[in-house]
Design an enzyme around this catalytic site. Structure first.
Site, PDB file in Angstrom:
ATOM      1  N   HIS A  39       3.519  -2.357  -4.927  1.00 40.46           N
ATOM      2  CA  HIS A  39       4.215  -3.345  -5.776  1.00 40.46           C
ATOM      3  C   HIS A  39       4.721  -2.672  -7.054  1.00 40.46           C
ATOM      4  CE1 HIS A  39       1.156  -5.979  -3.657  1.00 40.46           C
ATOM      5  NE2 HIS A  39       2.273  -6.578  -3.343  1.00 40.46           N
ATOM      6  N   GLY A 149       9.439  -4.205  -0.202  1.00 46.74           N
ATOM      7  CA  GLY A 149       8.898  -2.958   0.335  1.00 46.74           C
ATOM      8  C   GLY A 149       9.230  -2.822   1.818  1.00 46.74           C
ATOM      9  N   ASP A 152       6.758  -4.030   4.922  1.00 47.89           N
ATOM     10  CA  ASP A 152       7.028  -5.246   5.694  1.00 47.89           C
ATOM     11  C   ASP A 152       8.461  -5.149   6.204  1.00 47.89           C
ATOM     12  OD1 ASP A 152       4.539  -6.831   5.229  1.00 47.89           O
ATOM     13  OD2 ASP A 152       5.138  -6.525   3.155  1.00 47.89           O
ATOM     14  N   ILE A 178       4.571   3.049   0.106  1.00 46.34           N
ATOM     15  CA  ILE A 178       3.701   3.900  -0.723  1.00 46.34           C
ATOM     16  C   ILE A 178       2.359   4.018   0.014  1.00 46.34           C
ATOM     17  CG2 ILE A 178       2.615   4.188  -2.995  1.00 46.34           C
ATOM     18  CD1 ILE A 178       5.674   4.231  -3.155  1.00 46.34           C
TER      19      ILE A 178
END
Ligand code: PAF
Length: 283
Positions: A39, A149, A152, A178
């Site tokens: 995030h 991201g 997903d 990440i």
């Protein structure tokens, strides 16, 4: 500067009206909270690319199925707020479900095709819930850009399709996965794993790495790549495969031959925890 916390759609609208009046560009980072570096990377990028950034922290009940982890989904708003403030975002939207959904709420957004395979097939209604809340957040924030991201990946493909189909006035920015040092993709759900499961969970990224290397070395038969990935994961006693799929990256339809931009996506239970991971192969 201190981050503003907005609790209701009305508060958000007032702040956005003010930002718009001043001609600011706006970036939106939609999250369900319990923030990690994944995030963080979205927020950092949004801060770089926009005058103002709104981060939403909302565990959206309508994207969870009846037997899923809505109640136990990890939450720590104080820690989220600290991180968001440190990264330089300007507003956090943290509503209650009742602020987002009136008792007679009756409108949902559904994206056919692209949301039907992979997680869509295993989690009926999930993407309708995602698209509905994301549309509400787009409308409230009036953002120029929204950051998602690639972890997903299907969600990213579904949101992109929705934005294109509905001519929504927003740019969707996909950001890289990440990972932890041992390769595990960062996820709020990693917190469910006990130490043995945490070790076992590295099998997802290991299997994907091998699959990607096979394609890069010239293997174009999707079945052969999927079989190898399946074989590697099956050797891990704590792992149970939900799916291993290779699809067109745009349509999320399965492919036989890897001759275009493809998504290789997996969902694997480690103990009771369902983890997802993927890579995208661009021709
Ligand atoms: O990816 C998530 O965390 C959620 O699906 C999202 C986009 C915030 C919608 O609730």
């Amino acid at each position: 500067m201190e981050v503003i916390v907005a609790r209701t759609p009305k508060e958000v609208k007032e702040i956005i009206r003010d930002w718009k009046k001043q001609g600011y560009s706006i970036g939106l980072v939609p999250t369900m909270g319990y923030l990690h570096e994944g995030h963080g990377s979205l927020i950092e990028r949004a801060v770089k690319e926009n005058d103002k950034v709104m981060v939403s922290v909302f565990v959206n009940p309508i994207q969870f199925g009846p037997n899923e982890d809505l109640e136990t989904y990890p939450r720590d708003f104080d820690a989220d707020l600290q991180m968001i403030e440190k990264l330089g975002a300007d507003m956090v939207f943290h509503p209650e479900p009742s602020d987002m959904y009136a008792p007679d709420f009756s409108t949902t957004i559904s994206v056919a095709g692209v949301s039907e395979n992979l997680c869509g097939a295993r989690r009926p209604g999930h993407f309708n819930g995602v698209c509905t809340v994301v549309t509400k957040l787009f409308n409230l924030s009036e953002a120029d850009r929204a950051y998602f991201g690639q972890k997903d990946a299907q969600q990213l493909a579904v949101v992109r399709r929705m934005v294109r189909d509905l001519n929504a006035n927003i740019e969707i920015i996909g950001c890289p996965i990440i990972r932890e040092d041992d390769g595990l993709a960062k996820s709020s759900r990693n917190t469910y794993l006990n130490p043995d499961e945490r070790k076992a969970a590295t099998v997802l990224s290991k299997a994907l790495r091998t699959g990607k290397q096979m394609i890069e070395s010239g293997e174009k038969n999707a079945e052969v790549v999927k079989s190898k990935i399946t074989e590697i994961i099956s050797k891990e006693p704590l792992a149970k495969i939900d799916y291993v799929e290779i699809t067109d990256w745009n349509s999320i339809e399965p492919v036989d031959i890897i001759d275009r931009s493809t998504l290789c996506a997996i969902a694997v239970y480690i103990g009771n925890t369902r983890l997802i991971d993927n890579f995208i192969y661009e021709v």
